[in-house]
Design a protein around this motif. Sequence first.
Motif, PDB file in Angstrom:
ATOM      1  N   ARG A  74       1.278  -1.423  -0.020  1.00  0.00           N
ATOM      2  CA  ARG A  74      -0.093   0.209  -0.488  1.00  0.00           C
ATOM      3  C   ARG A  74       1.053   1.355   0.454  1.00  0.00           C
ATOM      4  O   ARG A  74       0.784   1.915  -0.371  1.00  0.00           O
ATOM      5  CB  ARG A  74      -1.309  -0.099   1.305  1.00  0.00           C
ATOM      6  CG  ARG A  74      -1.983   0.567   1.298  1.00  0.00           C
ATOM      7  CD  ARG A  74      -3.299   0.903   2.406  1.00  0.00           C
ATOM      8  NE  ARG A  74      -3.731  -0.203   1.999  1.00  0.00           N
ATOM      9  CZ  ARG A  74      -4.025  -0.951   2.580  1.00  0.00           C
ATOM     10  NH1 ARG A  74      -2.902  -1.171   4.017  1.00  0.00           N
ATOM     11  NH2 ARG A  74      -4.259  -2.091   2.270  1.00  0.00           N
ATOM     12  N   GLN A  75       2.189   1.011   0.793  1.00  0.00           N
ATOM     13  CA  GLN A  75       3.233   2.546   0.677  1.00  0.00           C
ATOM     14  C   GLN A  75       3.842   3.132  -0.419  1.00  0.00           C
ATOM     15  O   GLN A  75       3.363   4.048  -0.887  1.00  0.00           O
ATOM     16  CB  GLN A  75       3.816   2.034   1.875  1.00  0.00           C
ATOM     17  CG  GLN A  75       4.624   3.130   2.001  1.00  0.00           C
ATOM     18  CD  GLN A  75       5.804   2.431   2.520  1.00  0.00           C
ATOM     19  OE1 GLN A  75       5.868   1.926   4.261  1.00  0.00           O
ATOM     20  NE2 GLN A  75       6.918   3.379   3.476  1.00  0.00           N
ATOM     21  N   LEU A  76       3.992   1.266  -0.966  1.00  0.00           N
ATOM     22  CA  LEU A  76       4.435   1.812  -2.550  1.00  0.00           C
ATOM     23  C   LEU A  76       3.435   2.334  -3.367  1.00  0.00           C
ATOM     24  O   LEU A  76       3.814   3.224  -4.463  1.00  0.00           O
ATOM     25  CB  LEU A  76       5.316   0.405  -2.915  1.00  0.00           C
ATOM     26  CG  LEU A  76       6.807  -0.333  -2.302  1.00  0.00           C
ATOM     27  CD1 LEU A  76       6.286  -1.844  -2.743  1.00  0.00           C
ATOM     28  CD2 LEU A  76       7.987   0.380  -2.589  1.00  0.00           C
ATOM     29  N   LEU A  77       2.203   1.842  -3.167  1.00  0.00           N
ATOM     30  CA  LEU A  77       0.934   1.627  -4.418  1.00  0.00           C
ATOM     31  C   LEU A  77       1.386   4.174  -3.944  1.00  0.00           C
ATOM     32  O   LEU A  77       1.236   4.331  -5.019  1.00  0.00           O
ATOM     33  CB  LEU A  77       0.357   1.238  -3.687  1.00  0.00           C
ATOM     34  CG  LEU A  77      -0.805   1.423  -5.326  1.00  0.00           C
ATOM     35  CD1 LEU A  77      -0.214   1.138  -6.730  1.00  0.00           C
ATOM     36  CD2 LEU A  77      -2.139   0.499  -5.114  1.00  0.00           C
ATOM     37  N   THR A  78       1.190   3.818  -2.762  1.00  0.00           N
ATOM     38  CA  THR A  78       0.422   4.958  -2.673  1.00  0.00           C
ATOM     39  C   THR A  78       1.932   6.531  -3.083  1.00  0.00           C
ATOM     40  O   THR A  78       1.372   7.602  -3.755  1.00  0.00           O
ATOM     41  CB  THR A  78       0.211   5.433  -1.233  1.00  0.00           C
ATOM     42  OG1 THR A  78      -0.964   5.121  -0.909  1.00  0.00           O
ATOM     43  CG2 THR A  78       0.217   7.184  -0.538  1.00  0.00           C
ATOM     44  N   GLU A  79       3.447   5.463  -2.925  1.00  0.00           N
ATOM     45  CA  GLU A  79       4.092   6.853  -2.898  1.00  0.00           C
ATOM     46  C   GLU A  79       4.051   7.018  -5.430  1.00  0.00           C
ATOM     47  O   GLU A  79       4.777   7.700  -5.250  1.00  0.00           O
ATOM     48  CB  GLU A  79       4.819   6.549  -2.973  1.00  0.00           C
ATOM     49  CG  GLU A  79       6.428   7.005  -2.236  1.00  0.00           C
ATOM     50  CD  GLU A  79       8.126   6.671  -1.835  1.00  0.00           C
ATOM     51  OE1 GLU A  79       8.358   7.447  -2.146  1.00  0.00           O
ATOM     52  OE2 GLU A  79       8.148   6.095  -1.698  1.00  0.00           O
ATOM     53  N   TYR A  80       3.698   5.629  -5.585  1.00  0.00           N
ATOM     54  CA  TYR A  80       3.890   5.600  -6.463  1.00  0.00           C
ATOM     55  C   TYR A  80       3.209   6.574  -7.823  1.00  0.00           C
ATOM     56  O   TYR A  80       3.345   7.696  -8.578  1.00  0.00           O
ATOM     57  CB  TYR A  80       4.135   4.126  -7.680  1.00  0.00           C
ATOM     58  CG  TYR A  80       3.963   3.802  -8.617  1.00  0.00           C
ATOM     59  CD1 TYR A  80       5.652   3.958  -9.604  1.00  0.00           C
ATOM     60  CD2 TYR A  80       2.970   4.142  -9.681  1.00  0.00           C
ATOM     61  CE1 TYR A  80       5.113   4.304 -10.879  1.00  0.00           C
ATOM     62  CE2 TYR A  80       2.758   4.367 -10.814  1.00  0.00           C
ATOM     63  CZ  TYR A  80       4.109   4.606 -12.031  1.00  0.00           C
ATOM     64  OH  TYR A  80       3.841   4.275 -13.050  1.00  0.00           O
ATOM     65  N   GLU A  81       2.130   6.513  -7.171  1.00  0.00           N
ATOM     66  CA  GLU A  81       1.015   7.331  -7.636  1.00  0.00           C
ATOM     67  C   GLU A  81       0.998   9.233  -7.242  1.00  0.00           C
ATOM     68  O   GLU A  81       0.326  10.108  -8.205  1.00  0.00           O
ATOM     69  CB  GLU A  81      -0.083   6.419  -7.131  1.00  0.00           C
ATOM     70  CG  GLU A  81      -1.030   5.720  -7.273  1.00  0.00           C
ATOM     71  CD  GLU A  81      -2.161   4.895  -7.035  1.00  0.00           C
ATOM     72  OE1 GLU A  81      -1.918   4.779  -5.676  1.00  0.00           O
ATOM     73  OE2 GLU A  81      -2.937   4.177  -7.541  1.00  0.00           O
ATOM     74  N   THR A  82       1.324   9.071  -5.642  1.00  0.00           N
ATOM     75  CA  THR A  82       1.435  10.500  -5.911  1.00  0.00           C
ATOM     76  C   THR A  82       2.823  10.998  -6.785  1.00  0.00           C
ATOM     77  O   THR A  82       2.698  12.116  -7.360  1.00  0.00           O
ATOM     78  CB  THR A  82       2.383  10.444  -4.594  1.00  0.00           C
ATOM     79  OG1 THR A  82       1.255   9.796  -3.215  1.00  0.00           O
ATOM     80  CG2 THR A  82       2.625  12.125  -3.897  1.00  0.00           C
ATOM     81  N   LEU A  83       4.163  10.123  -6.754  1.00  0.00           N
ATOM     82  CA  LEU A  83       5.301  11.101  -7.850  1.00  0.00           C
ATOM     83  C   LEU A  83       4.455  11.637  -9.396  1.00  0.00           C
ATOM     84  O   LEU A  83       4.863  11.804  -9.366  1.00  0.00           O
ATOM     85  CB  LEU A  83       6.188   9.695  -7.642  1.00  0.00           C
ATOM     86  CG  LEU A  83       6.973  10.327  -6.604  1.00  0.00           C
ATOM     87  CD1 LEU A  83       8.375   9.161  -6.216  1.00  0.00           C
ATOM     88  CD2 LEU A  83       7.706  11.511  -6.156  1.00  0.00           C
ATOM     89  N   ARG A  84       3.616   9.909  -9.139  1.00  0.00           N
ATOM     90  CA  ARG A  84       2.961   9.685 -10.972  1.00  0.00           C
ATOM     91  C   ARG A  84       2.346  11.377 -11.528  1.00  0.00           C
ATOM     92  O   ARG A  84       2.309  11.741 -12.368  1.00  0.00           O
ATOM     93  CB  ARG A  84       2.307   8.643 -11.218  1.00  0.00           C
ATOM     94  CG  ARG A  84       1.936   7.912 -12.622  1.00  0.00           C
ATOM     95  CD  ARG A  84       2.525   8.736 -14.206  1.00  0.00           C
ATOM     96  NE  ARG A  84       3.326   7.358 -14.089  1.00  0.00           N
ATOM     97  CZ  ARG A  84       5.113   7.728 -14.979  1.00  0.00           C
ATOM     98  NH1 ARG A  84       4.749   9.060 -15.832  1.00  0.00           N
ATOM     99  NH2 ARG A  84       5.090   6.813 -15.107  1.00  0.00           N
ATOM    100  N   ALA A  85       2.119  11.064 -10.446  1.00  0.00           N
ATOM    101  CA  ALA A  85       0.613  12.446 -10.468  1.00  0.00           C
ATOM    102  C   ALA A  85       1.280  14.046 -10.544  1.00  0.00           C
ATOM    103  O   ALA A  85       1.063  14.995 -11.104  1.00  0.00           O
ATOM    104  CB  ALA A  85      -0.439  12.333  -9.374  1.00  0.00           C
ATOM    105  N   ALA A  86       2.471  13.760  -9.178  1.00  0.00           N
ATOM    106  CA  ALA A  86       3.181  15.357  -9.917  1.00  0.00           C
ATOM    107  C   ALA A  86       4.382  15.740 -10.942  1.00  0.00           C
ATOM    108  O   ALA A  86       4.777  16.537 -11.282  1.00  0.00           O
ATOM    109  CB  ALA A  86       4.260  14.986  -8.149  1.00  0.00           C
ATOM    110  N   THR A  87       4.905  14.219 -11.458  1.00  0.00           N
ATOM    111  CA  THR A  87       5.738  14.153 -12.310  1.00  0.00           C
ATOM    112  C   THR A  87       4.457  14.869 -13.841  1.00  0.00           C
ATOM    113  O   THR A  87       5.015  15.243 -14.432  1.00  0.00           O
ATOM    114  CB  THR A  87       5.689  12.822 -12.624  1.00  0.00           C
ATOM    115  OG1 THR A  87       7.176  12.116 -11.103  1.00  0.00           O
ATOM    116  CG2 THR A  87       7.678  12.790 -13.745  1.00  0.00           C
TER     117      THR A  87
END
Length: 125
Positions: free
Chosen positions: A10-23
Amino acid sequence: MLMPLPSTLRQLLTEYETLRAATGTTTPSQRLRDLDYTLCVSTGTREITQALETARSYLATCTHTPTEADGKPGLERRANDASREAPAIAATVFQHEIGALQRIGGALPRPAVLPGANAAQGGGQ
């Protein structure tokens, strides 16, 4: 297939989605590429789209583990406790095995010495 703890995934997925949205559409950062790789390895897939789908599906099927007094989910707490206790458990098992061998040591037959065994080891007869 082994899967990571739900909280870790869940932590990996959340961090990925947050960075993907920011990028957005810009070049992905090294951290985003690292998360891409980690999610693929963690879910046994080769493409990030499959990894995200597998991670979401797995997390949707995970049952909620009760939270213990320290706030950690029960399963995660037990996994952490087990890794801390493993060396002590191994030492205890080893001590019990040594004790058992010492108790029965006198009852074990001694191996026979074959003629010429010393010669093979360079001792001669």
